[in-house]
Design an enzyme around this catalytic site. Structure first.
Site, PDB file in Angstrom:
ATOM      1  N   LEU A   1      71.569  32.551  11.908  1.00  0.00           N
ATOM      2  CA  LEU A   1      72.693  32.675  10.809  1.00  0.00           C
ATOM      3  C   LEU A   1      72.392  31.094  10.218  1.00  0.00           C
ATOM      4  CD1 LEU A   1      75.413  34.001  13.111  1.00  0.00           C
ATOM      5  CD2 LEU A   1      74.662  34.828  11.014  1.00  0.00           C
TER       6      LEU A   1
ATOM      7  N   HIS B   1      73.102  35.067  25.419  1.00  0.00           N
ATOM      8  CA  HIS B   1      71.618  34.942  25.360  1.00  0.00           C
ATOM      9  C   HIS B   1      71.180  35.189  26.684  1.00  0.00           C
ATOM     10  CE1 HIS B   1      67.832  33.551  23.825  1.00  0.00           C
ATOM     11  NE2 HIS B   1      67.757  32.676  24.905  1.00  0.00           N
TER      12      HIS B   1
ATOM     13  N   THR C   1      76.454  26.995  17.197  1.00  0.00           N
ATOM     14  CA  THR C   1      76.497  25.898  16.502  1.00  0.00           C
ATOM     15  C   THR C   1      75.065  26.174  15.359  1.00  0.00           C
ATOM     16  OG1 THR C   1      74.797  24.699  17.904  1.00  0.00           O
ATOM     17  CG2 THR C   1      77.341  24.358  17.942  1.00  0.00           C
TER      18      THR C   1
ATOM     19  N   GLY D   1      73.412  48.202  22.076  1.00  0.00           N
ATOM     20  CA  GLY D   1      74.937  47.853  22.345  1.00  0.00           C
ATOM     21  C   GLY D   1      75.276  48.037  23.738  1.00  0.00           C
TER      22      GLY D   1
ATOM     23  N   MET E   1      70.755  39.877  16.322  1.00  0.00           N
ATOM     24  CA  MET E   1      69.589  39.413  16.312  1.00  0.00           C
ATOM     25  C   MET E   1      69.207  38.649  15.033  1.00  0.00           C
ATOM     26  SD  MET E   1      68.881  39.862  19.403  1.00  0.00           S
ATOM     27  CE  MET E   1      67.068  39.504  19.645  1.00  0.00           C
ATOM     28  N   ARG E   2      69.771  38.044  14.048  1.00  0.00           N
ATOM     29  CA  ARG E   2      69.865  37.389  13.191  1.00  0.00           C
ATOM     30  C   ARG E   2      70.240  35.908  13.265  1.00  0.00           C
ATOM     31  NH1 ARG E   2      66.649  39.554   9.818  1.00  0.00           N
ATOM     32  NH2 ARG E   2      67.347  38.289   7.975  1.00  0.00           N
TER      33      ARG E   2
ATOM     34  N   ASN F   1      75.709  45.636  25.819  1.00  0.00           N
ATOM     35  CA  ASN F   1      76.981  44.559  25.908  1.00  0.00           C
ATOM     36  C   ASN F   1      78.223  44.878  25.178  1.00  0.00           C
ATOM     37  OD1 ASN F   1      76.320  41.932  27.490  1.00  0.00           O
ATOM     38  ND2 ASN F   1      74.403  42.207  26.150  1.00  0.00           N
TER      39      ASN F   1
END
Ligand code: GAR
Length: 223
Positions: free
Chosen positions: A100, A116, A148, A23, A97-98, A25
């Site tokens: 989507l 990123h 996207t 965390g 970190m998933r 960021n």
């Protein structure tokens, strides 16, 4: 008695921040001067240290644990229900970190941004710093972009570049890139919330008020 009116500006945009880990960021965003309200911080891990940072700032936290779901679709559905409780204008992936599902990404089209740790489109995916060092690139960095369904390839909002030093390790390089992440992420959100950016017909992010100094980073420095 405190008769001061509530200081929440109801015209302000609201954001939800998604995290998975440390965390840093998230902390940078919460400490930055941003023209929006952070409605909630959601983590897919109950032990994410970032949840504590959110609590220290008095922000509502929620956990949607990915491992209690049989597949991505069911995890993403619960995540979307959780997000929609807050009706945010923007969903911010801050070290989330998933991967989507396309359905999730479509639901929040143009309202979902990610940070990123590379200069996209180079080094999408994981271990970006080690891969950059292995390739011997002289300039590396970070990117904030719209999400996207093409993982790590959405329209780019802002990037920061750092020189790669001869004695860099993945750890030292990551630290310098992370420092830049903490600078550009709040800026991207500021632009979004102030309606300073828009997507062109070709799917590129353009600025409404354009001021570009046109400076160059040359690395290593020229003798
Ligand atoms: C950051 O470096 C971020 O760019 C990266 O994870 C780190 C999270 O750190 N995100 C990705 O790799 C997404 N593909 P933090 O939890 O300290 O903000």
């Amino acid at each position: 008695m405190n008769l001061k009116p509530e200081s929440v500006d109801i015209t302000m945009k609201s954001i939800v921040i998604l995290i998975s880990g440390l965390g840093s960021n998230l902390r940078a965003l919460l400490e930055a001067d941003m023209p929006c309200r952070v409605a909630a911080v959601i983590s897919n891990r109950v032990d994410a240290p970032g949840l504590e940072i959110a609590k220290q700032h008095g922000i509502t936290t929620r956990v949607v644990a990915h491992h209690s779901h049989p597949d991505r679709e069911s995890f993403d559905s619960e995540l979307a229900l959780c997000i929609d409780d807050y009706r945010p204008d923007l969903i911010v992936l801050a070290g989330f970190m998933r991967i989507l599902t396309p359905q999730f990404v479509a639901r929040y089209q143009n309202k979902l941004i990610n940070i990123h740790p590379s200069l996209l489109p180079a080094y999408s995916g994981l271990n970006t710093h080690a891969r950059a060092l292995r390739d011997g690139v002289k300039i590396h960095g970070c990117t904030v972009h719209f999400v996207t369904s093409d993982v790590d390839h959405g329209p780019i909002i802002i990037q920061a570049a750092v020189s790669v030093l001869m004695d860099d390790t993945p750890v030292t390089l990551a630290a310098r890139v992370l420092h830049q992440e903490h600078r550009i992420f709040p800026q991207a959100i500021r632009w979004f919330c102030n309606d300073d950016i828009y997507l062109s017909a070709e799917g590129k992010v353009l600025m409404k008020r354009l001021e570009q100094p046109g400076c160059a980073l040359v690395s290593p420095e020229m003798g």
